[in-house]
Motif scaffolding. Sequence first.
Motif, PDB file in Angstrom:
ATOM      1  N   SER A 144       0.834  -1.202   0.000  1.00 33.67           N
ATOM      2  CA  SER A 144       0.000   0.000   0.000  1.00 33.67           C
ATOM      3  C   SER A 144       0.868   1.251   0.000  1.00 33.67           C
ATOM      4  N   LYS A 145       2.142   1.089   0.299  1.00 34.11           N
ATOM      5  CA  LYS A 145       3.070   2.214   0.467  1.00 34.11           C
ATOM      6  C   LYS A 145       4.158   2.256  -0.595  1.00 34.11           C
ATOM      7  N   GLU A 146       4.523   1.107  -1.117  1.00 32.34           N
ATOM      8  CA  GLU A 146       5.587   1.055  -2.117  1.00 32.34           C
ATOM      9  C   GLU A 146       5.293  -0.082  -3.078  1.00 32.34           C
ATOM     10  N   ALA A 147       6.207  -0.333  -4.012  1.00 26.07           N
ATOM     11  CA  ALA A 147       5.976  -1.342  -5.046  1.00 26.07           C
ATOM     12  C   ALA A 147       7.042  -2.417  -5.011  1.00 26.07           C
ATOM     13  N   SER A 148       6.690  -3.559  -5.562  1.00 25.79           N
ATOM     14  CA  SER A 148       7.638  -4.637  -5.797  1.00 25.79           C
ATOM     15  C   SER A 148       7.457  -5.134  -7.219  1.00 25.79           C
ATOM     16  N   ALA A 152       1.783  -5.736 -10.204  1.00 22.55           N
ATOM     17  CA  ALA A 152       1.084  -4.511 -10.595  1.00 22.55           C
ATOM     18  C   ALA A 152      -0.342  -4.409 -10.052  1.00 22.55           C
ATOM     19  N   PRO A 153      -1.211  -5.389 -10.254  1.00 21.51           N
ATOM     20  CA  PRO A 153      -2.590  -5.226  -9.756  1.00 21.51           C
ATOM     21  C   PRO A 153      -2.665  -5.267  -8.237  1.00 21.51           C
ATOM     22  N   TYR A 154      -1.832  -6.063  -7.603  1.00 23.62           N
ATOM     23  CA  TYR A 154      -1.833  -6.152  -6.142  1.00 23.62           C
ATOM     24  C   TYR A 154      -1.428  -4.814  -5.537  1.00 23.62           C
ATOM     25  N   VAL A 155      -0.355  -4.244  -6.050  1.00 22.78           N
ATOM     26  CA  VAL A 155       0.110  -2.943  -5.553  1.00 22.78           C
ATOM     27  C   VAL A 155      -0.942  -1.869  -5.820  1.00 22.78           C
ATOM     28  N   HIS A 254       8.221  -5.640  10.569  1.00 19.24           N
ATOM     29  CA  HIS A 254       9.567  -5.859  11.100  1.00 19.24           C
ATOM     30  C   HIS A 254      10.573  -4.865  10.507  1.00 19.24           C
ATOM     31  N   GLY A 255      10.088  -3.648  10.289  1.00 20.07           N
ATOM     32  CA  GLY A 255      10.983  -2.595   9.824  1.00 20.07           C
ATOM     33  C   GLY A 255      11.240  -2.570   8.338  1.00 20.07           C
ATOM     34  N   TRP A 256      10.561  -3.459   7.575  1.00 21.93           N
ATOM     35  CA  TRP A 256      10.784  -3.445   6.126  1.00 21.93           C
ATOM     36  C   TRP A 256      10.482  -2.067   5.554  1.00 21.93           C
ATOM     37  N   PHE A 257       9.320  -1.526   5.918  1.00 24.49           N
ATOM     38  CA  PHE A 257       8.976  -0.162   5.492  1.00 24.49           C
ATOM     39  C   PHE A 257       8.738   0.659   6.728  1.00 24.49           C
ATOM     40  N   MET A 258       9.388   1.829   6.784  1.00 27.88           N
ATOM     41  CA  MET A 258       9.240   2.702   7.937  1.00 27.88           C
ATOM     42  C   MET A 258       8.720   4.058   7.475  1.00 27.88           C
TER      43      MET A 258
END
Length: 259
Positions: A144-148, A152-155, A254-258
């Motif tokens: 919801s905050k960044e992409a992987s 595409a549709p999930y993000v 676990h700190g992946w996205f802050m």
Amino acid sequence: MKLKDKVAIVTGAASGIGKEIAMTYAREGAKVAIADLNLEAAQATAAEIEAKHGRAIGVAMDVTDEDAVNRGVEQVVSELGGVDILVSNAGIQIVHPVEEFAYADWKKMLAIHLDGAFLTTKACLPHMYKAGGGSVIYMGSVHSKEASLLKAPYVTAKHGLLGLAKVVAKEGAKHGVRANVICPGFVRTPLVDKQIPEQAQTLGISEEEVIRNVMLKETVDGEFTTIEDVAEVALLFASFPSNALTGQSMVVSHGWFMQ
């Protein structure tokens, strides 16, 4: 008990994160509707809760079908007495590069994650408004905050839930309804386990490398987020005593996205 006599609907609750949220809510005194595409599995989870002296029912629900959603919510209201909490959790994952993503799969992903959130919210809000309050909780993601890569549709859908929650928070405020988004990192559920070989094949790396260098690379401790981690945040949002957190999202990674 933090949720004594509250009625909660949790979609996709026959297994994984949804099941853990349902079990947590039941331990805190809520009457829980296990809403799932798989009615037999939903009823099995409800039976587990009942065996521990909780109150639960299994409800058949395809969150992409408006009639099915409306029937399911009406069943909950009839059998459990209302709706105080909605956790829109149902979801799937399909991974491909954008140029290889079938349009049908794109539409399927958005229908389950985004349309499902809209339809269940639309069906539950009138009952919450009538009761004078409630809590709507969407299962977002770090995505919801960044992409992987490959998602595409999930993000896109998970970003969309942030906007939906903000609108529901504003519209629901005068009725005592709050809205929030939980944004987990990778949780070791069947949904994630399925992605590991798929990503390994697409990226040309080993499954161990997918886990270490893709899924957990940015965490502070190399650990997966747990279903218990997510359920505790779901309990926080459902039981929070004021509007102070409405419209907000919380990352559990676990700190992946802050932020």
